[in-house]
Design a protein around this motif. Structure first.
Motif, short mmCIF file in Angstrom:
data_model
loop_
_atom_site.label_atom_id
_atom_site.label_comp_id
_atom_site.label_asym_id
_atom_site.label_seq_id
_atom_site.Cartn_x
_atom_site.Cartn_y
_atom_site.Cartn_z
N SER A 24 -6.23 -1.40 6.62
CA SER A 24 -5.40 -2.54 6.22
C SER A 24 -6.22 -3.81 6.05
O SER A 24 -6.08 -4.52 5.04
N LYS A 25 -7.07 -4.13 7.01
CA LYS A 25 -7.86 -5.37 6.94
C LYS A 25 -8.76 -5.38 5.71
O LYS A 25 -8.94 -6.41 5.06
N GLU A 26 -9.33 -4.23 5.39
CA GLU A 26 -10.20 -4.15 4.22
C GLU A 26 -9.42 -4.39 2.94
O GLU A 26 -9.89 -5.07 2.03
N VAL A 27 -8.21 -3.84 2.87
CA VAL A 27 -7.37 -4.03 1.68
C VAL A 27 -6.95 -5.49 1.58
O VAL A 27 -6.97 -6.08 0.49
N GLU A 28 -6.58 -6.09 2.70
CA GLU A 28 -6.19 -7.50 2.70
C GLU A 28 -7.33 -8.39 2.18
O GLU A 28 -7.10 -9.29 1.38
N GLN A 29 -8.54 -8.13 2.63
CA GLN A 29 -9.69 -8.90 2.17
C GLN A 29 -9.99 -8.63 0.71
O GLN A 29 -10.30 -9.55 -0.04
N LEU A 30 -9.88 -7.39 0.31
CA LEU A 30 -10.19 -7.00 -1.05
C LEU A 30 -9.21 -7.61 -2.05
O LEU A 30 -9.61 -8.14 -3.09
N LEU A 31 -7.93 -7.58 -1.71
CA LEU A 31 -6.90 -8.12 -2.61
C LEU A 31 -6.60 -9.59 -2.36
O LEU A 31 -5.82 -10.19 -3.09
N LYS A 32 -7.20 -10.12 -1.29
CA LYS A 32 -6.97 -11.52 -0.90
C LYS A 32 -5.48 -11.77 -0.67
O LYS A 32 -4.89 -12.68 -1.25
N ILE A 33 -4.90 -10.92 0.18
CA ILE A 33 -3.49 -11.03 0.52
C ILE A 33 -3.34 -11.05 2.04
O ILE A 33 -4.27 -10.70 2.77
N THR A 78 -2.79 3.65 12.58
CA THR A 78 -3.63 3.00 11.56
C THR A 78 -3.18 3.41 10.17
O THR A 78 -2.98 4.58 9.88
N TYR A 79 -3.02 2.41 9.31
CA TYR A 79 -2.68 2.65 7.91
C TYR A 79 -3.96 2.79 7.10
O TYR A 79 -4.90 2.02 7.28
N PHE A 80 -3.98 3.75 6.18
CA PHE A 80 -5.10 3.96 5.28
C PHE A 80 -4.60 3.92 3.84
O PHE A 80 -3.49 4.38 3.55
N TYR A 81 -5.43 3.38 2.96
CA TYR A 81 -5.08 3.22 1.55
C TYR A 81 -6.19 3.84 0.71
O TYR A 81 -7.37 3.54 0.92
N TYR A 126 4.11 -4.60 0.17
CA TYR A 126 3.65 -3.63 -0.82
C TYR A 126 3.92 -2.20 -0.34
O TYR A 126 4.30 -1.34 -1.12
N ARG A 127 3.73 -1.96 0.96
CA ARG A 127 4.02 -0.63 1.51
C ARG A 127 5.51 -0.33 1.43
O ARG A 127 5.92 0.74 0.97
N ILE A 128 6.33 -1.28 1.85
CA ILE A 128 7.78 -1.09 1.89
C ILE A 128 8.33 -0.88 0.48
O ILE A 128 9.17 -0.01 0.25
N ASN A 129 7.85 -1.69 -0.48
CA ASN A 129 8.35 -1.62 -1.86
C ASN A 129 7.78 -0.43 -2.62
O ASN A 129 8.21 -0.16 -3.73
N GLY A 130 6.79 0.23 -2.06
CA GLY A 130 6.17 1.35 -2.75
C GLY A 130 5.18 0.92 -3.82
O GLY A 130 4.80 1.70 -4.68
N THR A 131 4.74 -0.34 -3.77
CA THR A 131 3.77 -0.85 -4.75
C THR A 131 2.44 -0.14 -4.61
O THR A 131 1.78 0.14 -5.60
N TRP A 173 0.05 4.78 0.67
CA TRP A 173 -0.64 4.68 1.94
C TRP A 173 -0.40 5.92 2.78
O TRP A 173 0.48 6.72 2.50
N ARG A 174 -1.21 6.07 3.79
CA ARG A 174 -1.06 7.14 4.78
C ARG A 174 -1.24 6.50 6.16
O ARG A 174 -2.02 5.57 6.33
N LYS A 175 -0.49 7.02 7.11
CA LYS A 175 -0.61 6.52 8.47
C LYS A 175 -1.10 7.64 9.36
O LYS A 175 -0.52 8.72 9.39
N ILE A 176 -2.19 7.37 10.06
CA ILE A 176 -2.74 8.32 11.01
C ILE A 176 -2.76 7.61 12.36
O ILE A 176 -3.47 6.62 12.52
N GLY A 177 -1.97 8.12 13.27
CA GLY A 177 -1.82 7.43 14.55
C GLY A 177 -1.11 6.11 14.30
O GLY A 177 -0.02 6.08 13.75
#
Length: 91
Positions: free
Chosen positions: A39-48, A70-73, A56-61, A64-68
Motif C-alpha cells: 500500500s505505501k509503495e502504491v501511495e507514493q507511486l501514485l502520489k495519493i 497486508t494489501y498487495f497490488y 480505489y479498492r472499494i470502488n474496484g478502480t 488488489w490481494r490481501k494476505i494476512g
C-alpha cells in the motif's frame, strides 16, 4: 606450479568481457522488476493518500490481494487500471 604473465591486453580483454556480461545481466534485470507492491509503495507511486487508495479498492478502480493484514497490488494491474483514461501513473 606454472607461472602465467598477464599483459595489459589480457586485462583489457577481460574488462570488455566483464562489461558485456554486466550489460546482459542488467538487461535481464529489467524483467525482474518488482511485480507486487504494498500500500505505501502504491501511495507514493501514485502520489495519493491512504484514504484515496482505500476508495480505489472499494470502488474496484484497482485490483488488489490481501494476505494476512497486508494489501498487495499488481504493478501490471495498476497500469491497466489507468490505461482507460490514457494516463499511466507507473513508468
Amino acid at each position: 606450479m606454472s607461472l602465467q604473465i598477464l599483459t595489459k591486453e589480457d586485462l583489457l580483454n577481460f574488462k570488455i568481457e566483464l562489461l558485456a556480461e554486466l550489460r546482459t545481466l542488467m538487461k535481464g534485470n529489467e524483467s525482474n522488476k518488482k511485480k507486487w507492491l504494498r500500500s505505501k509503495e502504491v501511495e507514493q507511486l501514485l502520489k495519493i493518500s491512504s484514504g484515496t487508495l482505500q476508495n480505489y479498492r472499494i470502488n474496484g478502480t484497482i485490483k488488489w490481494r490481501k494476505i494476512g493484514s497486508t494489501y498487495f497490488y499488481c504493478l501490471d494491474a495498476l497500469n491497466d487500471s489507468f490505461d482507460d483514461n490514457s494516463f499511466s501513473p507507473v513508468s
